[in-house]
Scaffold this motif. Structure first.
Motif, PDB file in Angstrom:
ATOM      1  N   GLY B 146      42.493  53.718  32.123  1.00  9.83           N
ATOM      2  CA  GLY B 146      42.033  52.447  31.579  1.00  9.83           C
ATOM      3  C   GLY B 146      40.843  51.841  32.275  1.00  9.83           C
ATOM      4  N   ARG B 150      41.803  47.248  33.055  1.00  9.79           N
ATOM      5  CA  ARG B 150      42.828  47.205  32.017  1.00  9.79           C
ATOM      6  C   ARG B 150      43.706  45.987  32.218  1.00  9.79           C
ATOM      7  NH1 ARG B 150      46.881  52.015  32.523  1.00  9.79           N
ATOM      8  NH2 ARG B 150      47.804  50.939  30.735  1.00  9.79           N
ATOM      9  N   LYS B 163      44.345  49.418  27.987  1.00  9.64           N
ATOM     10  CA  LYS B 163      43.292  50.046  28.780  1.00  9.64           C
ATOM     11  C   LYS B 163      41.916  49.583  28.292  1.00  9.64           C
ATOM     12  CE  LYS B 163      45.999  54.275  29.221  1.00  9.64           C
ATOM     13  NZ  LYS B 163      46.054  55.698  28.866  1.00  9.64           N
TER      14      LYS B 163
END
Lengths: 239, 199
Positions: B146, B150, B163
């Motif tokens: 991610g 994220r 993400k």
């Protein structure tokens, strides 16, 4: 409000070896509601003291009434997969819940050329798509790129590699050891492997990629570098 | 004796209080994504909160890094049934982003680079329950997990921890996101095993 998915009794009818460590398991699941190629199920095991363990497995074939087929790769030290692969007796039951996953699916109404990219046991849900494509007598071009370590690691053997279907192409990429006479030097998936298959696609054609995380990352990045729209690439990762 | 799976023994039972129902512990860090991994540079990264009136609040990467940072160690639970204990993150708590945001909205839709979306009640992001995380185990968060940044909402199944996050849109009505539209539960509490529609 959607109905909760029920746990259903599933009886193991038959176990077929695919590789030294991979098995096809055929279950009868009374009341099975049907599924789409690419979907998976949860399998629940129960020990004598009531302890339960659940794992997900891909469906390897289209629905056949209440009969379903799963692909199980025994993972060394795994809690569930070695038991399913080798120990669950034929005629015994487990519990199954599904079908699950409404994203990584192929529908027979789809008519665009389709590229399937499998790494190892990632071939299982893609095999379900190929079988559904065959059952539907679909004339949409299907192309499977299947990456395995050695010839002994191929699932579904001749059904995939010795096909005679006009609308299905299968190309096996060996990463460690190829059969004698193979033109391609064994190695991991490269941009060169993807150029021709990608060139046959239409801009909106779906690409389905399933395999270990590293393999899927590589394939996804290569496809995007080749100009494929990321929105057309569907991925399923494991491990 | 169980009538199912004769001879199955399973692993140690000692994790019962820490493991939500139907989960198993892993030492690895598996990946669940619907498509390819977007490659996002911190040079062009921005995080934008858009309120229900259309007002926007944006942070560049440097501006985000100037906000109060927090380290947190937490258990995470993926709907694909793995749980990972004691994962170490660093990031910015949402309370810091929302300091100057005026809203009466009850819900948010998180938007990601690459087009992913997920929906949450706003209250699930506040009071120290959620972060924009940019560092994992002391290193910049890798793209497949991610990165550069994220959501981290560890009390919900991990698909809610979007993400490659680029922004939040505040809404009065709850608007199902990507997985929530194709079958995943709208809220996703792992302790109530809210995996799929109807759970």
């Amino acid at each position: 409000m959607a109905m909760p998915l029920a746990w259903r009794r599933a009886r193991l009818d038959e176990r077929r070896p695919q590789t030294a460590t991979a098995r096809t398991l055929l279950f009868t699941v009374p009341g099975w509601p049907g599924h789409l190629p690419g979907q998976h199920v949860d399998v629940r095991l129960t020990a004598d003291d009531g302890y339960q363990a659940v794992r997900s497995y891909s469906l390897a074939a289209p629905a056949d009434a209440d009969r379903i087929e799963l692909g199980v790769q025994a993972v060394a030290d795994g809690e569930v997969s070695p038991y399913l692969a080798d120990d669950l007796p034929t005629g015994a039951e487990v519990e199954i819940r599904g079908p699950l996953g409404n994203w990584f699916v192929w529908r027979r109404e789809q008519t665009e050329p389709t590229l399937l990219i499998a790494g190892g046991s990632g071939v299982v849900p893609l095999a379900a798509m190929i079988r559904a494509h065959r059952e539907a007598r679909s004339t949409s071009p299907f192309h499977l790129l299947y990456s395995v370590r050695t010839p002994a690691d191929i699932w579904y053997g001749e059904e995939l590699t010795d096909h005679r279907e006009p609308h299905l192409d299968v190309q096996v990429l060996y990463t460690r050891q190829a059969p004698p006479g193979s033109p391609r030097v064994p190695g991991r998936l490269t941009a060169t492997d993807l150029e021709k298959p990608a060139a046959r696609l239409e801009p909106t054609s779906p690409v389905y990629v399933c395999g270990p995380t590293g393999f899927v990352e590589t394939a996804g990045n290569l496809l995007v570098d080749l100009g494929r729209d990321p929105a057309t690439i569907r991925t399923e990762r494991f491990g | 004796m169980s009538s199912f799976s004769p001879g199955f023994r399973g692993r140690a039972r000692s994790l019962a209080d820490r493991l939500p129902p139907g989960q198993y512990p892993t030492e690895q860090f598996p990946v669940l994504s619907a498509g390819p991994t977007p490659q996002v540079s911190t040079d062009t990264w921005a995080f934008t909160i858009t309120t229900e009136t259309g007002e926007t609040h944006s942070w560049t990467w440097e501006e985000m890094m100037d906000l109060p940072q927090q380290d947190t160690v937490t258990d995470i639970h993926c709907v694909t049934r793995w749980s990972k204990f004691d994962t170490p993150w660093r990031g910015v708590p949402f309370d810091a982003f929302f300091e100057d945001v005026e809203t009466s909205a009850d819900f948010v839709v998180a938007h990601s680079y690459g087009g992913y979306t997920t929906n949450l009640p706003l209250e699930d992001l506040l009071d120290g329950k959620a972060w924009v995380a940019h560092t994992y185990d002391g290193y910049p968060l890798s793209p497949e997990h991610g990165g550069p940044a994220r959501l981290l909402v560890p009390h919900l199944y991990f698909w809610k921890s979007a993400k490659w996050v680029r922004g939040l849109r505040l809404t009065h009505e709850d608007e199902p996101g990507f997985w929530e539209t194709v079958g995943y539960h709208n809220y996703g509490d792992p302790w109530r095993e809210q995996r799929n529609w109807g759970d």
